[in-house]
Design a protein around this motif. Structure first.
Motif, mmCIF file in Angstrom:
data_model
loop_
_atom_site.group_PDB
_atom_site.id
_atom_site.type_symbol
_atom_site.label_atom_id
_atom_site.label_comp_id
_atom_site.label_asym_id
_atom_site.label_seq_id
_atom_site.Cartn_x
_atom_site.Cartn_y
_atom_site.Cartn_z
ATOM 1 N N LYS A 48 3.737 -7.179 4.457
ATOM 2 C CA LYS A 48 4.884 -6.980 5.007
ATOM 3 C C LYS A 48 5.907 -8.060 4.655
ATOM 4 N N ALA A 49 5.518 -9.285 4.522
ATOM 5 C CA ALA A 49 6.503 -10.206 4.091
ATOM 6 C C ALA A 49 7.144 -10.013 2.514
ATOM 7 N N ARG A 50 6.009 -9.462 1.817
ATOM 8 C CA ARG A 50 6.290 -9.208 0.261
ATOM 9 C C ARG A 50 7.116 -8.079 0.451
ATOM 10 N N PRO A 77 -9.640 2.696 2.702
ATOM 11 C CA PRO A 77 -9.036 1.976 3.910
ATOM 12 C C PRO A 77 -8.155 1.031 3.710
ATOM 13 N N TYR A 78 -8.416 0.222 2.671
ATOM 14 C CA TYR A 78 -7.228 -0.753 2.216
ATOM 15 C C TYR A 78 -5.981 -0.164 1.612
ATOM 16 N N ALA A 79 -6.060 0.855 1.057
ATOM 17 C CA ALA A 79 -4.697 1.641 0.773
ATOM 18 C C ALA A 79 -4.107 2.228 1.748
ATOM 19 N N ARG A 80 -4.943 2.663 2.872
ATOM 20 C CA ARG A 80 -4.113 3.192 3.999
ATOM 21 C C ARG A 80 -3.408 2.192 4.850
ATOM 22 N N ALA A 81 -3.969 0.868 4.963
ATOM 23 C CA ALA A 81 -3.288 -0.165 5.487
ATOM 24 C C ALA A 81 -2.066 -0.702 4.798
ATOM 25 N N TYR A 82 -2.190 -0.496 3.363
ATOM 26 C CA TYR A 82 -1.087 -1.218 2.587
ATOM 27 C C TYR A 82 0.289 -0.156 2.595
ATOM 28 N N GLN A 87 5.380 1.658 4.674
ATOM 29 C CA GLN A 87 6.137 2.602 5.601
ATOM 30 C C GLN A 87 7.022 1.813 6.739
ATOM 31 N N GLU A 88 6.289 1.053 7.313
ATOM 32 C CA GLU A 88 6.792 0.281 8.524
ATOM 33 C C GLU A 88 8.207 -0.496 8.058
ATOM 34 N N GLU A 92 12.167 -0.109 8.906
ATOM 35 C CA GLU A 92 12.932 -1.036 9.286
ATOM 36 C C GLU A 92 14.242 -1.045 8.451
ATOM 37 N N MET A 93 14.128 -0.989 7.424
ATOM 38 C CA MET A 93 15.303 -0.900 6.214
ATOM 39 C C MET A 93 15.915 0.291 6.304
ATOM 40 N N GLU A 94 15.526 1.188 6.896
ATOM 41 C CA GLU A 94 16.053 2.513 7.061
ATOM 42 C C GLU A 94 16.225 3.161 5.591
ATOM 43 N N CYS A 95 15.042 3.131 4.715
ATOM 44 C CA CYS A 95 14.918 3.692 3.490
ATOM 45 C C CYS A 95 14.529 5.149 3.659
#
Length: 99
Positions: A48-50, A77-82, A87-88, A92-95
């Motif tokens: 999320k920071a990146r 599983p990793y791809a879904r979390a990524y 997407q979150e 937040e950035m209203e993309c």
């Protein structure tokens, strides 16, 4: 880190590790998938920071790339979390993301 996701991953890891004790190929695959789920949960904060430093176009490309990586079942599983994290941040950035 999302505590609910982490706890779910730990439970899944324990269940799949119990199956892997059989010494079968399915057990080894189960361990790999569980490990991937746990690593996805643990990497969420750094992702999320990146992502917050990316443009909407870059986020869209990251999501598309992660979706393509799901062809490998152990990476799902990793791809879904990524993807969820990307997407979150995009929301937040209203993309505007094409679905």
């Amino acid at each position: 880190m999302n505590t609910k996701m982490f706890l779910t991953s730990v439970v899944a890891l324990n269940l799949l590790l119990a199956v892997s004790g059989c010494g079968t190929v399915a057990g080894a695959a189960g361990s790999a998938i569980a490990g991937s789920a746990v690593s996805g949960a643990l990497a969420g904060g750094g992702n999320k920071a990146r992502f917050s430093r990316m443009s909407c176009d870059e986020l869209s490309k990251e999501i598309a790339s992660a979706q393509r990586s799901m062809m490998n079942p152990t990476n799902i599983p990793y791809a879904r979390a990524y993807i969820k994290d990307a997407q979150e941040v995009a929301a937040e950035m209203e993309c505007e993301m094409g679905v």
